[in-house]
Design a protein around this motif. Sequence first.
Motif, PDB file in Angstrom:
ATOM      1  N   GLY B 383       2.513 -11.826   1.814  1.00 26.75           N
ATOM      2  CA  GLY B 383       1.523 -10.962   1.050  1.00 26.75           C
ATOM      3  C   GLY B 383       1.071 -10.626  -0.469  1.00 26.75           C
ATOM      4  N   THR B 384       2.128 -11.802  -1.471  1.00 26.74           N
ATOM      5  CA  THR B 384       1.590 -11.485  -2.496  1.00 26.74           C
ATOM      6  C   THR B 384       0.093 -11.654  -2.594  1.00 26.74           C
ATOM      7  OG1 THR B 384       4.011 -12.326  -3.325  1.00 26.74           O
ATOM      8  CG2 THR B 384       1.725 -11.940  -5.217  1.00 26.74           C
ATOM      9  N   LEU B 385      -0.534 -12.357  -2.072  1.00 27.88           N
ATOM     10  CA  LEU B 385      -1.542 -12.969  -2.242  1.00 27.88           C
ATOM     11  C   LEU B 385      -2.530 -13.116  -0.761  1.00 27.88           C
ATOM     12  CD1 LEU B 385      -1.636 -15.964  -4.298  1.00 27.88           C
ATOM     13  CD2 LEU B 385      -2.061 -13.584  -5.493  1.00 27.88           C
ATOM     14  N   SER B 386      -3.676 -12.451  -1.076  1.00 31.25           N
ATOM     15  CA  SER B 386      -4.592 -13.026   0.131  1.00 31.25           C
ATOM     16  C   SER B 386      -4.940 -14.674  -0.122  1.00 31.25           C
ATOM     17  CB  SER B 386      -5.839 -12.063   0.317  1.00 31.25           C
ATOM     18  OG  SER B 386      -6.530 -12.604  -0.746  1.00 31.25           O
ATOM     19  N   SER B 417       0.242  -4.198  -2.042  1.00 30.64           N
ATOM     20  CA  SER B 417       1.101  -4.101  -0.605  1.00 30.64           C
ATOM     21  C   SER B 417       1.318  -2.899  -0.448  1.00 30.64           C
ATOM     22  CB  SER B 417       1.178  -5.908  -0.694  1.00 30.64           C
ATOM     23  OG  SER B 417       2.158  -5.802  -1.431  1.00 30.64           O
ATOM     24  N   ASP B 418       1.605  -2.665  -1.852  1.00 23.63           N
ATOM     25  CA  ASP B 418       2.389  -1.081  -1.622  1.00 23.63           C
ATOM     26  C   ASP B 418       1.247   0.533  -1.433  1.00 23.63           C
ATOM     27  OD1 ASP B 418       4.101   1.259  -3.234  1.00 23.63           O
ATOM     28  OD2 ASP B 418       2.396   1.621  -4.476  1.00 23.63           O
ATOM     29  N   ALA B 463      -6.703  -5.788  -2.838  1.00 28.70           N
ATOM     30  CA  ALA B 463      -6.130  -4.638  -1.801  1.00 28.70           C
ATOM     31  C   ALA B 463      -5.180  -5.298  -0.664  1.00 28.70           C
ATOM     32  CB  ALA B 463      -6.684  -3.894  -0.752  1.00 28.70           C
ATOM     33  N   SER B 464      -4.177  -5.255  -0.142  1.00 27.16           N
ATOM     34  CA  SER B 464      -3.534  -6.710   1.127  1.00 27.16           C
ATOM     35  C   SER B 464      -4.841  -6.176   2.530  1.00 27.16           C
ATOM     36  CB  SER B 464      -2.895  -6.101   1.151  1.00 27.16           C
ATOM     37  OG  SER B 464      -1.974  -6.589   2.946  1.00 27.16           O
TER      38      SER B 464
END
Lengths: 95, 480
Positions: B383-386, B417-418, B463-464
Amino acid sequence: MTFARVELERLATLASLDIGREDLERLGGELSRILDFVRQLETAATHETEPLTHPLELNQPLRFDAVAETVDRERYQRDAPRTESGYYLVPRVIE
Amino acid sequence: MKWESVIGLEVHAQLATESKIFSSTPTRYGAEPNTQAGLIDLGYPGVLPVLNQKAVELAVTFGLAIDASIGRRSVFARKNYFYPDLPKGYQISQYDRPIVTGGGLDVLLSDGSVKRIGITRAHLEEDAGKSVHDLFPDSSGIDLNRAGTPLLEIVSEPDLRSAEEAVAYLKCLHTLVRYLEICDGNMQEGSFRCDANVSVRPIGQHDLSTRTEIKNLNSFRFVEQAIAFEIDRQIRVHEDGGIIVQETRLYDANRRETRPLRTKEDAHDYRYFPDPDLLPLVLEERFIEAIASRLPELPRAKRDRFMAVYGLSVYDATVLTQSRALAEYYETGMKGSALDSKIMANWVMGEVLAGLNRDHLEIEAVPVSATDLAGLLARIGDGTLSGKMAKEVFEAMWTGGGTADAVIDAKSLRQLSDTDTLEGVIDTVIAAHPEQWAEYCAGRDKLLGFFVGQVMQATRGQASPKLLNALLQKKRHPES
């Protein structure tokens, strides 16, 4: 069997042989006699005989893949009619 | 009338040996003229050719790799013709008893299908020398360094139906000989040369029409252009009521056309006969089995394994196993990682191959290592990167930016992703567009895209997407 003149001329061309007219006659006769002689083999029953590619009952020996020959270019090129810059020279061939 | 083209290729692959096929002089490319031409290569009287074992092994390797039958007893024959670069006046080749008969190649076509192209035969022979026409006035220069270099002539069945298919087959064969390490495949240096037999016939006609042979095509591009030209030319001749003459043609790359080679028809009577200097080549089972046991995993077996182990489609598995190095790259990337095999395949076949193509690189020189690619894909997974950001990171890695983590840090690309931070941004966006929000809540689902866009813009794309969607849904139906 007589050897057709055209056939003989074609063979001479293929073999790059320059054969004169009178020689052509003589050679035609000689070749025809040789072929007639060999033709006797056709009367032998060979349908069950494997084609013979070599008269010796031996197999080809193999050589290990390694460079083992030194090339003495200067020496070999002394046998050639013309050489230049390491090349063997021949009359110009262009396709 | 609709026409169908029928093409067969003859490929001369130079076998990767140290010494010549019948003599022990070197085969190295680019030496000074005639410094690698020894007495046997020069055709001196009284010399005897002795066959190179390695050349035989390499030919057998090829035969086993294409499921061909290996001649337990093959015979060398003399092919007679006169040309200055052929000192003996004959070339030692194989005629009616070649070392390899039958077999075929599974070729991947551009539409993703796989077509099996039959191989008629492959035989061992010696190369001729090289003529140079522009160095000396009124003379041609002859360099016999190449004379006696071992060649495997690989003849395909006339199974190819277009110039494109011919190139696909040729590339597949090119890959295979390098895979097996039997030929270096260098086309510029003439290690891999191609002649094409081309004819056309009305669709539905079973018999083959008269063909022409295009000689000495030394690049994939020329093979495709020459065959395409020749097909068009033959169709035009047929449609104008003309007759195709069986002849040899040359491809002129500058004028992009083929034209007939002027030779006497007689020259094609080669009067083959068994070479009395060489005994029949008899191969024992032991010899063949030893070679079979050393064979690398072949493209087809590798493809099947990729499908079974990684669950890939036949297309993906075929592309990834086209070269040994590419397959290795994929497997290194997958090793020890928990990555989805399909995602890895998509990245290797997509970004990696596209990058190699764009920069004219071979896989051996790929700037992003398989392990680093796996590292990047792991950052999508956690989930760090799209996906979109990952492509940006990949570009940076490609141009020397280091590992994915290094690039992410350097560019502060971490995906937002926070939940708290993202909710804050969403609230701001909603506050700025109260009417749209009311409409969205009232059921205009299309507006979801609008809000996603606004938030993405506000977060510079970080944004995730997954979290953003979830949060937007939650805000719309707070009770659920």
